[in-house]
Design a protein around this motif. Structure first.
Motif, mmCIF file in Angstrom:
data_model
loop_
_atom_site.group_PDB
_atom_site.id
_atom_site.type_symbol
_atom_site.label_atom_id
_atom_site.label_comp_id
_atom_site.label_asym_id
_atom_site.label_seq_id
_atom_site.Cartn_x
_atom_site.Cartn_y
_atom_site.Cartn_z
ATOM 1 N N GLY A 283 -2.510 65.883 59.262
ATOM 2 C CA GLY A 283 -2.079 66.851 60.253
ATOM 3 C C GLY A 283 -0.966 67.642 59.820
ATOM 4 O O GLY A 283 -0.839 67.925 58.796
ATOM 5 N N HIS A 284 -0.268 68.270 60.908
ATOM 6 C CA HIS A 284 0.612 69.440 60.515
ATOM 7 C C HIS A 284 1.827 69.275 61.759
ATOM 8 O O HIS A 284 1.456 68.989 62.776
ATOM 9 N N LEU A 285 2.858 69.441 60.903
ATOM 10 C CA LEU A 285 3.923 69.339 62.014
ATOM 11 C C LEU A 285 4.589 70.513 62.032
ATOM 12 O O LEU A 285 5.042 71.349 61.059
ATOM 13 N N THR A 286 5.173 71.241 63.091
ATOM 14 C CA THR A 286 5.559 72.492 63.227
ATOM 15 C C THR A 286 6.671 72.557 64.348
ATOM 16 O O THR A 286 6.828 71.523 65.155
ATOM 17 N N VAL A 287 7.309 73.459 64.309
ATOM 18 C CA VAL A 287 8.541 73.376 65.607
ATOM 19 C C VAL A 287 8.714 74.814 66.193
ATOM 20 O O VAL A 287 8.486 75.918 65.515
ATOM 21 N N SER A 288 8.896 74.849 67.317
ATOM 22 C CA SER A 288 9.208 76.289 68.091
ATOM 23 C C SER A 288 10.680 76.155 68.743
ATOM 24 O O SER A 288 10.848 75.035 69.613
ATOM 25 N N SER A 289 11.211 76.872 68.691
ATOM 26 C CA SER A 289 12.935 76.545 69.465
ATOM 27 C C SER A 289 13.767 77.855 69.635
ATOM 28 O O SER A 289 13.341 78.861 69.031
#
Lengths: 637, 153
Positions: A283-289
């Motif tokens: 999978g893939h780990l992303t962030v938005s903040s």
């Protein structure tokens, strides 16, 4: 090399920390004690760092073996949140929402997933000072190519996992080009595609192959697997992350700023580990903040799902178990909320419409409208329920257990498990309170005992669940009989003490006797698992260090049963069921049993390890009246 | 007659106070045990403590044996010490417990010399706390015999 080095470092460091701990038991003046506290927390931090480094290097080297076990995502989300809520020291709301289309059971590496979730949640808690933190789980269509690249990283090494009890068959797709095609082919999307053998051949990733290319040698000859992509958002209303920090966020040792590190602590390795793990799993780990508003960490992972268990018409064992009301509730409830209270925490959940029938009986203070509301109107009523129930904690209970000493999390009032005891709540608010899923049908026998573990449900007649009417009609009679027991106090809570030291047993038993409880005693982890297999306990006091099998391991096995509905893990550890009534016992205890660790506060028994193994809280030894009393009050009343 | 009882009671109280002050016994923990003594278990404290004495002697012997082996089985030794640490903590024998903590570290470090020293210390602390406790019990029995009662907890 790194492992050896780390161990070499760990030993003398443990020595330093132990000495500090011994020092702390001696007479010290205020200044000395303060200095000592700093020593202790620094020491702990370094040890934590060493563990993280080891974890990360394992993950990076690709040496990590991924497990593929069946587990229930809702249970995992619930457990992670429960555990976090238990040690929560701020006023924050923890919530979890699992979409209805998320399968009840999926196949994946549940331990790692839990590790990732726990890590993200504890970060969220760290950086959020007010508001809420939550987990959202929902199905998404197969992600685009860039995400798929994550899968390609999975090397044939990882084909050596063994699936839950099923003998691993190597169904590796033959040509490498074939598998490349697969990854782009998007055949992992739809169930029906994968039903076909040849298509499935293409579909299967090199790693997990329970599919039958030959259509045979399976327990369930017609079962095939499909892959479902589930997206997980871990969101918070915290301090947010400045844009310039995002590129380096997942890099090792990077913390947002020097000030951050000093203020918030931590090793700076957590996210790096999460990223590695997620990528390892395809999978893939992303962030938005947004600064000052909050952050959301997102990872999307593929999970295999055994088609057989999705199909409620399928007469196989799994759906039988599913249809069985006992596990029904655990599996279909999709919304959890843990609200801290000055007095405690609340756990509410929306669940099967089946239990709508229970509402009139249970919710003496509730209006009829709650019971009749349409199944798709959940959320609004859901909130209303939560609000109503938010005056949850009975002052009576609270005044009794005002925490005195500087205990560990068990005394924190945010411990949600404690406050969910229906009958107590009934008597005070006359309204719905929330707690663990209602024990029904098969569990009627245990109903008295577990009547404190009731749940207010609201209908959610969505897909992926057995039809409500079927279950409700079959269960209504027994449910109502169960209901009449709801408002009673459990006459005799069953408590299990797992302890090998005779003197401790004698002292603890005597204390419990004075508190009015008789307890069962076993002397090691294996016996504990067996005891739990045989009957549903309301509370387990688990010593950590024991011969034969320690408390951490025993707890892990018990939680594995609660999450997967079977005792395979225990069997793998060598514990055979001594009774044939597998089915019956599995019905009685898929509810989460409160397990309290009794630790000697040695380094090897850190709070983190206890929680990671699935324990709910811990009591430090030597055991005292006060500690036992608080324990009982939290988990039994 | 009452004078004797009063004197004995005072001596008992003083003795207890000394034990607590000098750290032989943990006040809180020991009083927990005393609270467990009631009509249904009138000799609870003596029973537990006697069990502790037996347990101690067995453990100390086992530890000595473990250290005589070649090579020394530190894991086994650590297990014994861990047991002892637990039980001594339960009855409030702090000094014994503290030596156990140090002992455990020497086991982890596989430091035989340190272990040997710790064992000696343990034997010393154990015999001290045993003597003190036995004196305590004797005083209590004398008071009972003289018609008085031990101070209630």
């Amino acid at each position: 090399m790194l492992a050896t080095m780390s161990h070499e470092i760990r030993s003398p460091l443990s020595g330093v920390v132990s000495m500090a701990e011994v020092l702390s038991t001696t007479k010290l003046d205020k200044e000395q004690r303060q200095l000592l506290d700093v020593m202790l927390s620094s020491g702990d931090l370094v040890l934590q760092l060493i563990n993280d480094i080891l974890d990360l290097s394992k993950a990076e080297s690709g040496v990590m073996r991924l497990e593929a076990t069946k587990f229930r995502p809702r249970e995992v989300v619930k457990h992670v949140l429960q555990t976090a809520a238990a040690s929560l020291q701020k006023i924050l709301t923890l919530e979890g929402h699992v979409a209805d289309d998320v399968p009840i059971e999926v196949i994946g590496d549940v331990l790692r997933i839990r590790q990732i979730l726990t890590n993200l949640i504890s970060n969220a808690i760290k950086f959020t000072h007010e508001g809420k933190i939550g987990i959202n789980l929902y199905v998404v269509p197969e992600p685009t190519i860039e995400k798929v690249e994550g899968i390609q990283r999975m090397t044939p090494n990882q084909a050596t996992i063994s699936v839950n009890g099923v003998k691993e068959e190597k169904y590796l797709p033959t040509p490498q080009s074939g598998s490349d095609r697969n990854l782009h082919g998007g055949c992992q999307k739809h169930d029906d595609h994968c039903n076909q053998n040849h298509a499935f051949n293409e579909c299967s990733s090199p790693v997990k192959s329970e599919c039958s290319m030959n259509g045979d040698t399976e327990e369930q000859p017609h079962s095939t697997e499909t892959t479902v992509w589930i997206r997980c958002d871990v969101y918070d209303t915290g301090i947010g992350i400045p844009e310039n920090a995002i590129p380096t966020l997942f890099k090792r040792y990077m913390q947002v700023s020097v000030g951050h590190a000093r203020k918030y602590g931590g090793t700076g390795l957590g996210l790096a580990i999460c990223k590695q793990l997620v990528e390892l799993m395809g999978g893939h780990l992303t962030v938005s903040s947004k600064e000052h508003q909050g952050s959301t960490f997102t990872f999307i992972l593929p999970y295999k799902v055994s088609i057989a268990c999705d199909n409620s018409d399928d007469p196989d064992e799994l759906s039988d178990v599913e249809n069985n009301d006992a596990t029904y509730d655990d599996t279909i409830e999709g919304f959890f909320q843990f609200q801290p209270h000055t007095l405690g925490a609340l756990f509410s959940s929306n669940g099967a419409s089946r239990t709508q029938k229970l509402l009139p009986h249970k919710l003496s203070g509730f209006s009829e409208s709650l019971c009749s509301f349409p199944s798709d109107d959940i959320m609004s009523k859901g909130t209303c329920l939560v609000d109503d129930a938010s005056s949850v904690i009975d002052a009576l209970e609270m005044s009794e257990s005002t925490s005195s000493s500087g205990h560990i999390p068990e005394t924190k009032k945010e411990n949600l498990l404690s406050k969910d005891k229906q009958h107590h709540a009934w008597s005070l608010n006359g309204g719905a309170n929330s707690s663990e899923p209602m024990v029904t049908n098969g569990e009627m026998a245990e109903a008295t005992r577990s009547s404190e573990l009731q749940q207010t449900f609201q209908g959610q007649g969505k897909a992926n669940k057995p039809t409500p009417c079927v279950t409700s009609s079959s269960s209504s009679s027994s449910s109502s009989s169960g209901l009449s027991e709801v408002t009673k106090f459990p006459l005799k809570p069953r408590i299990l003490l797992v302890e090998d030291n005779k003197i401790n047993v004698m002292v603890t038993q005597s204390m419990m006797k004075q508190l009015g409880h008789s307890i069962d005693v076993v002397n090691n982890g294996v016996e504990a698992v067996r005891a739990v297999q045989h009957c549903a306990y309301d509370l387990v006091l688990m010593d950590v260090c024991m011969p034969v099998m320690n408390g951490l391991q025993a707890t892990k096995l018990i939680r594995s049963f609660e999450e997967t509905g079977n005792w395979d893990a225990a069997r793998n550890a060598g514990i055979e069921r001594s009774t044939d009534s597998d089915y019956e016992c599995s019905i009685t205890s898929t509810k989460r049993i409160p397990i309290v660790a009794m630790t000697a506060n040695a380094l090897s028994e850190s709070a983190e390890e206890c929680f990671a193994s699935g324990m709910d809280s811990f009591v430090s030894k030597p055991v005292t009246f006060q500690k036992l009393k608080e324990c009982i009050e939290q988990y039994l009343w | 007659m009452t004078m004797d009882v009063t004197q004995l009671q005072r001596r008992l109280r003083d003795h207890e106070a000394t034990l607590f002050q000098q750290g032989y016994l943990d006040d809180d923990q020991f009083s927990q045990l005393q609270k467990l003594q009631d009509d249904s278990s009138p000799d609870f404290v003596i029973e537990v403590v006697t069990m502790f004495f037996d347990d101690s002697e067995n453990l100390l012997k086992s530890m000595a044996r473990a250290m005589e082996m070649v090579p020394v089985d530190f894991k086994q030794l650590d297990a014994h010490v861990h047991q002892y640490k637990g039980s001594s903590a339960s009855i409030g024998a702090i000094r014994v417990k503290n030596v156990c903590a140090t002992f455990k570290d020497f086991c982890d470090a596989k430091n035989l010399d340190g272990c040997v020293r710790c064992l000696q210390q343990l034997q010393h602390e154990y015999s001290q706390v045993k003597t003190h406790l036995q004196y305590l019990f004797r005083l209590q029995q004398e008071i009972k015999a003289a018609g008085g009662s031990m101070h209630a907890h």
